[in-house]
Scaffold this active site. Structure first.
Site, PDB file in Angstrom:
ATOM      1  N   ARG A  26       0.815  -1.246  -0.208  1.00 13.48           N
ATOM      2  CA  ARG A  26      -0.140  -0.040  -0.081  1.00 13.48           C
ATOM      3  C   ARG A  26       0.739   1.283   0.022  1.00 13.48           C
ATOM      4  O   ARG A  26       0.363   2.377  -0.669  1.00 13.48           O
ATOM      5  CB  ARG A  26      -0.834  -0.120   1.190  1.00 13.48           C
ATOM      6  CG  ARG A  26      -2.162   0.973   1.092  1.00 13.48           C
ATOM      7  CD  ARG A  26      -3.039   1.082   2.360  1.00 13.48           C
ATOM      8  NE  ARG A  26      -4.388   1.810   2.032  1.00 13.48           N
ATOM      9  CZ  ARG A  26      -4.391   2.882   2.701  1.00 13.48           C
ATOM     10  NH1 ARG A  26      -3.646   3.295   4.013  1.00 13.48           N
ATOM     11  NH2 ARG A  26      -5.340   3.616   2.541  1.00 13.48           N
ATOM     12  N   ILE A  80      -7.419   7.396  -1.551  1.00  9.08           N
ATOM     13  CA  ILE A  80      -7.243   5.820  -1.469  1.00  9.08           C
ATOM     14  C   ILE A  80      -8.079   5.450  -0.283  1.00  9.08           C
ATOM     15  O   ILE A  80      -7.986   6.076   0.764  1.00  9.08           O
ATOM     16  CB  ILE A  80      -5.661   5.508  -1.478  1.00  9.08           C
ATOM     17  CG1 ILE A  80      -5.779   4.107  -1.318  1.00  9.08           C
ATOM     18  CG2 ILE A  80      -5.202   6.290  -0.307  1.00  9.08           C
ATOM     19  CD1 ILE A  80      -4.151   3.779  -1.584  1.00  9.08           C
ATOM     20  N   SER A  81      -8.959   4.301  -0.619  1.00  9.17           N
ATOM     21  CA  SER A  81      -9.779   3.815   0.288  1.00  9.17           C
ATOM     22  C   SER A  81      -9.171   3.606   1.589  1.00  9.17           C
ATOM     23  O   SER A  81      -7.975   2.971   1.556  1.00  9.17           O
ATOM     24  CB  SER A  81     -10.855   3.003  -0.014  1.00  9.17           C
ATOM     25  OG  SER A  81     -11.742   3.480  -1.386  1.00  9.17           O
ATOM     26  N   GLN A  82      -9.971   3.388   2.593  1.00  6.46           N
ATOM     27  CA  GLN A  82      -9.472   2.727   4.052  1.00  6.46           C
ATOM     28  C   GLN A  82      -9.298   1.335   3.842  1.00  6.46           C
ATOM     29  O   GLN A  82     -10.270   0.782   3.157  1.00  6.46           O
ATOM     30  CB  GLN A  82     -10.271   2.965   4.928  1.00  6.46           C
ATOM     31  CG  GLN A  82     -10.348   2.267   6.195  1.00  6.46           C
ATOM     32  CD  GLN A  82     -11.734   2.451   7.035  1.00  6.46           C
ATOM     33  OE1 GLN A  82     -12.682   3.049   6.725  1.00  6.46           O
ATOM     34  NE2 GLN A  82     -11.592   1.820   8.222  1.00  6.46           N
TER      35      GLN A  82
END
Ligand code: SAH
Length: 216
Positions: A36, A62-64
Site C-alpha cells: 500500500r 485511496i480507500s480505507q
C-alpha cells in the site's frame, strides 16, 4: 527501513483487518502482499499501513484498507473471474483484486490518476490489470459483461448501464448515496426476475461524476 518492510506495522495491519471481521484467508493474503505504501502519496508513506483513507492527486482518495478488504471479500472472487472496477484512483483496489481473479479492467475519469496507476501496476508486474481512461457510467458497448463489478465512488443509484454488464451469476458491490449525505455499501445480485439488493453498512466515498475530468 520503509514501512512496507516493517514487520510490526504490517502485522498490526493484518490484525486490525481480522479484528474487524475479515476472515477470507485469500483476501487477507492479498491485503498483506499488495504494498500500500507504493500507492499512497510519498508524503503519506508513514501512514500507509494504518487503517485510514488518504488523499491522492486530483482531490481523490485511496480507500480505507478495511473497506477495500470488505468489498473484496463480498465479491467472492474466483481465479477465473473477469472483474470491472469503476474508479481506479491510486490503483490499490485494482491490485488487490488482481491477486484474486483472472483479469481486472479498471476505469478512471482523471488522466493523471489513470496514467500513474497504470505505471505503478506495470512496475509491480500486475500484468492482469488494464487501466482505461473512461467514464465508467458510459462505457463502450464492446467491453462485454463481467463476473464481478466493484464501484469505488459513490453513486446516486445503481444505473442499468452497470447492472446490464453483470453476468447472471454475478455480484456487484457499490457505495450508494449523495456526495455529502448518507452513503451505504450495497451488494447487488441478479435473480430470476430482477436483482436482490442487500445493504451492508454506511461508508464515505468521493462521488462518481459523469464524463471525463476536464482538469488533466
Ligand atoms: N479504488 C481507488 C479509490 C477510488 S477514489 C483506490 O484504490 O485508490 C474514486 C475514484 O473514482 C476517483 O479517482 C474518481 O476520479 C473516480 N471516478 C469518479 N467517477 C468516475 C466515473 N464516472 N468513471 C470513472 N472513474 C470515476
Amino acid at each position: 527501513m520503509s514501512p512496507a518492510e516493517n514487520p510490526p506495522e504490517k502485522m498490526l495491519f493484518q490484525l486490525g483487518l481480522r479484528r474487524r471481521g475479515i476472515s477470507d484467508q485469500a483476501v487477507l493474503r492479498a491485503m498483506e502482499e499488495v504494498p500500500r505504501d507504493v500507492f499512497v502519496d510519498p508524503a503519506d508513506r508513514d501512514a500507509a499501513w494504518r487503517d485510514t483513507a488518504l488523499g491522492i492527486a486530483c482531490g481523490q482518495t485511496i480507500s480505507q484498507p478495511f473497506v477495500v478488504a470488505y468489498m473484496t471479500e463480498q465479491l467472492q472472487l474466483r481465479p477465473e473471474h473477469r472483474v470491472l472496477e469503476i474508479g481506479t484512483g491510486s490503483g490499490y483496489q485494482a491490485a488487490v483484486l488482481a491477486r484474486l481473479c483472472k483479469e481486472v479492467l479498471s476505469v478512471e475519469r482523471f488522466r493523471t490518476l489513470a496514467d500513474s496507476a497504470r505505471q505503478r501496476l506495470v512496475k509491480l508486474h500486475y500484468d492482469n490489470v488494464e487501466v482505461m481512461l473512461a467514464d465508467g457510467l458510459a462505457l463502450p458497448a464492446d467491453l462485454g459483461v463481467f463476473d464481478r463489478i466493484i464501484v469505488t465512488a459513490a453513486l446516486p443509484g445503481i444505473p442499468a448501464s452497470l447492472t446490464d454488464r453483470l453476468q447472471s451469476d454475478g455480484i456487484m458491490v457499490a457505495p450508494v448515496g449523495p456526495p455529502n449525505g448518507r452513503q451505504t455499501l450495497v451488494r447487488i445480485t441478479p435473480t430470476a426476475d430482477g436483482f436482490e439488493r442487500r445493504e451492508l453498512f454506511d461508508v464515505r466515498f468521493v462521488p462518481a461524476l459523469p464524463g471525463l475530468a476536464r482538469e488533466m
